[in-house]
Design a protein around this motif. Structure first.
Motif, short mmCIF file in Angstrom:
data_model
loop_
_atom_site.label_atom_id
_atom_site.label_comp_id
_atom_site.label_asym_id
_atom_site.label_seq_id
_atom_site.Cartn_x
_atom_site.Cartn_y
_atom_site.Cartn_z
N ALA A 24 0.83 -1.20 0.00
CA ALA A 24 0.00 0.00 0.00
C ALA A 24 0.87 1.26 0.00
O ALA A 24 0.54 2.25 -0.67
N TRP A 49 -8.72 4.04 -8.79
CA TRP A 49 -9.13 2.96 -7.90
C TRP A 49 -8.18 2.84 -6.72
O TRP A 49 -8.60 2.74 -5.58
N TRP A 50 -6.87 2.86 -6.99
CA TRP A 50 -5.89 2.77 -5.92
C TRP A 50 -5.98 3.97 -4.98
O TRP A 50 -5.84 3.83 -3.76
N HIS A 53 -8.94 3.37 -2.66
CA HIS A 53 -8.90 2.22 -1.77
C HIS A 53 -7.60 2.05 -0.99
O HIS A 53 -7.49 1.13 -0.17
N ASN A 54 -6.62 2.89 -1.22
CA ASN A 54 -5.32 2.70 -0.60
C ASN A 54 -5.38 2.80 0.93
O ASN A 54 -4.71 2.04 1.63
N ALA A 55 -6.16 3.71 1.45
CA ALA A 55 -6.27 3.84 2.90
C ALA A 55 -6.84 2.57 3.53
O ALA A 55 -6.38 2.13 4.59
N GLY A 56 -7.79 1.95 2.86
CA GLY A 56 -8.35 0.69 3.36
C GLY A 56 -7.33 -0.43 3.37
O GLY A 56 -7.26 -1.22 4.31
N PHE A 57 -6.51 -0.50 2.32
CA PHE A 57 -5.46 -1.52 2.29
C PHE A 57 -4.42 -1.28 3.38
O PHE A 57 -3.94 -2.21 4.02
N LEU A 59 -4.89 0.29 6.24
CA LEU A 59 -5.52 -0.03 7.52
C LEU A 59 -5.66 -1.54 7.70
O LEU A 59 -5.40 -2.07 8.78
N GLY A 60 -6.05 -2.23 6.64
CA GLY A 60 -6.16 -3.69 6.71
C GLY A 60 -4.83 -4.35 7.01
O GLY A 60 -4.74 -5.30 7.80
#
Length: 75
Positions: A24, A49-50, A53-57, A59-60
């Motif tokens: 990420a 898209w990245w 969604h990068n913050a979610g990745f 955090l995950g």
């Protein structure tokens, strides 16, 4: 073949979390470096898209790393 121990699973989860954060982070750097007007249209969609969604990745990956470390420390 020996059965997998709890410590091995916890270590693997922690490494997957660290790997997720590294990927990420590299994606974040790549998205910042690449200029959207210089790439083909299909790449712009991936950049968007990245970016979304990068913050979610990140955090995950953090959650996985912390869960693995807590699991390893619980032993």
């Amino acid at each position: 073949m020996e059965p997998t121990t709890y410590a091995e699973v916890a270590g693997m989860v922690a490494w997957f979390g660290v790997l997720g954060m590294v990927v990420a982070g590299l994606a974040l750097i790549a998205v910042k470096v690449v200029r959207a007007d210089e790439v083909p249209a299909y790449v712009r969609g991936r950049i968007q898209w990245w970016t979304a969604h990068n913050a979610g990745f990140m955090l995950g990956g953090l959650v996985l790393a912390v869960a693995g470390l807590i699991g390893a420390a619980a032993l």
